[in-house]
Design an enzyme around this catalytic site. Structure first.
Site, PDB file in Angstrom:
ATOM      1  N   ASP A  50       0.800  -1.284  -0.165  1.00  0.00           N
ATOM      2  CA  ASP A  50      -0.158   0.103  -0.011  1.00  0.00           C
ATOM      3  C   ASP A  50       0.780   1.381  -0.157  1.00  0.00           C
ATOM      4  OD1 ASP A  50      -1.271  -2.035   0.765  1.00  0.00           O
ATOM      5  OD2 ASP A  50      -2.211  -1.219   2.825  1.00  0.00           O
ATOM      6  N   GLU A 232     -10.399  -2.660   4.452  1.00  0.00           N
ATOM      7  CA  GLU A 232      -8.989  -2.086   5.038  1.00  0.00           C
ATOM      8  C   GLU A 232      -8.869  -0.771   4.232  1.00  0.00           C
ATOM      9  OE1 GLU A 232      -6.206  -6.030   4.739  1.00  0.00           O
ATOM     10  OE2 GLU A 232      -6.706  -5.313   2.960  1.00  0.00           O
TER      11      GLU A 232
END
Ligand code: FRU
Length: 515
Positions: A50, A232
């Site tokens: 990420d 998430e």
């Protein structure tokens, strides 16, 4: 006898499929030159997932990222860092945050604490404050439920060095295992920081006057929206639409994406500093392709909403065929809202309006491409070359059709590998077919066709596509339908054509190469 025949048939099919996968990567080209992207950020080496802590400060964009520097698969997470002045060329910087006794450094955000609300500034310098999850692996392994907590760190030298706050963690889990990925914004009307946090199957909002003392405000998402996997990396952002502030909540989810595995949904609504009220409970996807995950936006960029996503999917991120590094980021994308009648399967419901989140490459990218060909009002042959005059495949194609007929754009090499991107007028959908694009044996589901509905009622299609060495990004109809997809040819694609049944009228066609 019967079984013997089946056995022979099986052998035949196995031989066929091994012929397919027997094409070896180009021996003259290193893995590096075959797969290292031209205009997408990758770490020099090691694992990346990420994007984290994206913040703009004094002429520099800072991109932190989930990073395991010592291996090319997911491992103890650090925050890597890169900086850019133009959102196109990135320079990797030393690692910003290392794991410590509280835990690994998971995803999170960074803000400029202009008024030093945290008290962490010194000598008139406003601190950059990073807010992130610390994941305690031994706690997880021991079967505990309190291993994800939120911590902060600050920098007084524009992100070069970071000091972890002595009182970490600043927000402890109420014994929920999935309690992570804080994204913080300043909410001017209530003069508070607001943290969006992913908590298993919903998002929780917390507020703090100082980035340290967090109070729960509300939550949203249980039993609403898509729930094929764990939630998430939320992001709460505001978009100015005709003088009105409209709020968008991004939520990544894995698995359960529209084309398998990881994907990001979005919810449009109002936020008053306490609670988020969605305008509708329809499920909407920011990007229908398989390879845009955990995307969040930059902080401190004024009215703009600039998103970068991780260009991979948890289904296969750990096994894609790059040797030295794993994963790239998407290009930075500008987010906007489009209000329009609701279209379902090409049918208009003029009574109801819908608010769509559109993504388009940021305008800064324009400077990175040179136009190699530009045509207006043409009609293509059934098979029409999209090669640039220098006989290279384009890195960007912008086109507007003068019809709604089906068509395909095919990138190929001399080894029978091809990547197809197209519009299917019967199904009113776009698709990216990577089933024959190259190496795919690293993951069972990789050789697939991803589809996205067309979400515009316009009578022409417009497309902007970005093609790098291992990725394609489609922005259709002004960014309403977006698809991002990876592919790994054994040899670079050397040909690009457009195909349609009877030829296609094109209002405009522009081809570009990366400079
Ligand atoms: C999303 C994610 C986050 C987590 C990080 C760990 O891809 O699973 O929820 O913080 O990756 O690397």
């Amino acid at each position: 006898m019967h079984f013997y025949r089946i056995f022979l048939l099986l052998c035949f099919f196995m031989a066929q499929s091994s012929v397919q996968s027997q094409v070896q990567p180009d021996a003259k080209l290193s893995n590096e030159s075959l797969y290292r992207p031209l205009f997408h950020f990758t770490p020099n080496q090691g694992w990346m997932n990420d994007p984290n802590g994206m913040v703009f400060l004094n002429g520099q964009y800072h991109l932190f990222f989930q990073h395991y520097p010592d291996g090319t698969i997911w491992g103890p997470m650090h925050w890597g860092q890169a900086t850019s002045k133009n959102l196109v060329q990135w320079k990797e910087q030393p690692i910003a945050l290392y794991p410590d006794s509280i835990g690994m450094i998971f995803s999170g955000s960074a803000v400029l604490d202009k008024d030093n609300t945290s008290g962490l500034g010194r000598g008139g310098i406003a601190p950059l404050v990073a807010i992130f999850t610390q994941h305690n692996m031994s706690g997880e392994k021991a079967g505990r439920t309190d291993f994800q907590n939120q911590s902060i760190a600050y920098s007084l030298d524009e992100g070069k060095t970071w000091t972890k706050y002595a009182g970490n963690p600043v927000l402890k889990t109420p014994n929920i295992k999935d309690f992570r990925d804080p994204k913080v914004i300043w909410h001017a009307p209530t003069q508070k920081w607001i943290m969006s946090l992913a908590v298993a199957d919903h998002v929780e909002f917390y507020s703090a006057p100082n980035l340290i003392n967090w109070t729960k405000e509300s939550e949203i998402g249980k039993n609403l929206f898509a729930h094929g996997g764990v939630w998430e990396c939320p992001d709460l952002l505001q978009i100015n639409k005709n003088g009105k502030t409209i709020w968008v909540l991004l939520v990544s989810m894995n698995p359960g994406g529209p084309n398998g595995g990881s994907a990001t949904q979005y919810i449009v609504g109002d936020f008053d500093g306490h609670a988020f009220k969605p305008y509708s409970t329809d499920i909407k996807w920011m990007d229908y392709g398989p390879d845009n995950y955990a995307g969040v936006t930059f902080s401190n960029v004024g009215d703009r909403n600039i998103l970068i996503g991780w260009m991979s999917n948890w289904n296969y991120a750990n096994v894609v065929p790059t040797d030295k590094w794993r994963s790239a980021m998407t290009v930075p994308r500008e987010l906007s809202l489009i209000e329009q009648p609701i279209y379902k399967n090409g049918i208009v419901n003029a009574k109801l309006t819908d608010m769509l989140l559109a993504s388009n490459p940021v305008k800064e990218l324009n400077a990175a491409f040179k136009k190699t060909l530009s045509k207006e009002s043409i009609r293509t042959e059934k098979t029409f070359s999209l090669m640039s005059p220098a006989n290279t495949i384009p890195n960007r194609i912008d086109l507007t059709t003068g019809s709604l007929y089906s068509f395909e754009i095919i990138f190929s090499n001399a080894f029978n590998e091809k990547l197809i991107i197209g519009y299917d007028s019967a199904k009113i959908q776009y698709y990216i077919d990577r089933s024959q694009a190259g190496i795919a044996n690293f993951n069972e589901g990789f050789a697939s066709v991803a589809v996205a509905p067309r979400l515009s009622g316009g009578i022409y299609l417009n497309w902007s596509i970005l093609i790098d060495k291992t990725s394609i990004e489609l922005f259709a109809d002004g960014g309403r339908s977006v698809m991002t997809s990876l592919f790994f040819p054994t040899h670079p694609y050397t040909n690009c054509i457009m195909q349609s049944k009877n030829g296609l009228p094109l209002v405009s066609l522009d081809l570009f190469s990366y400079k």
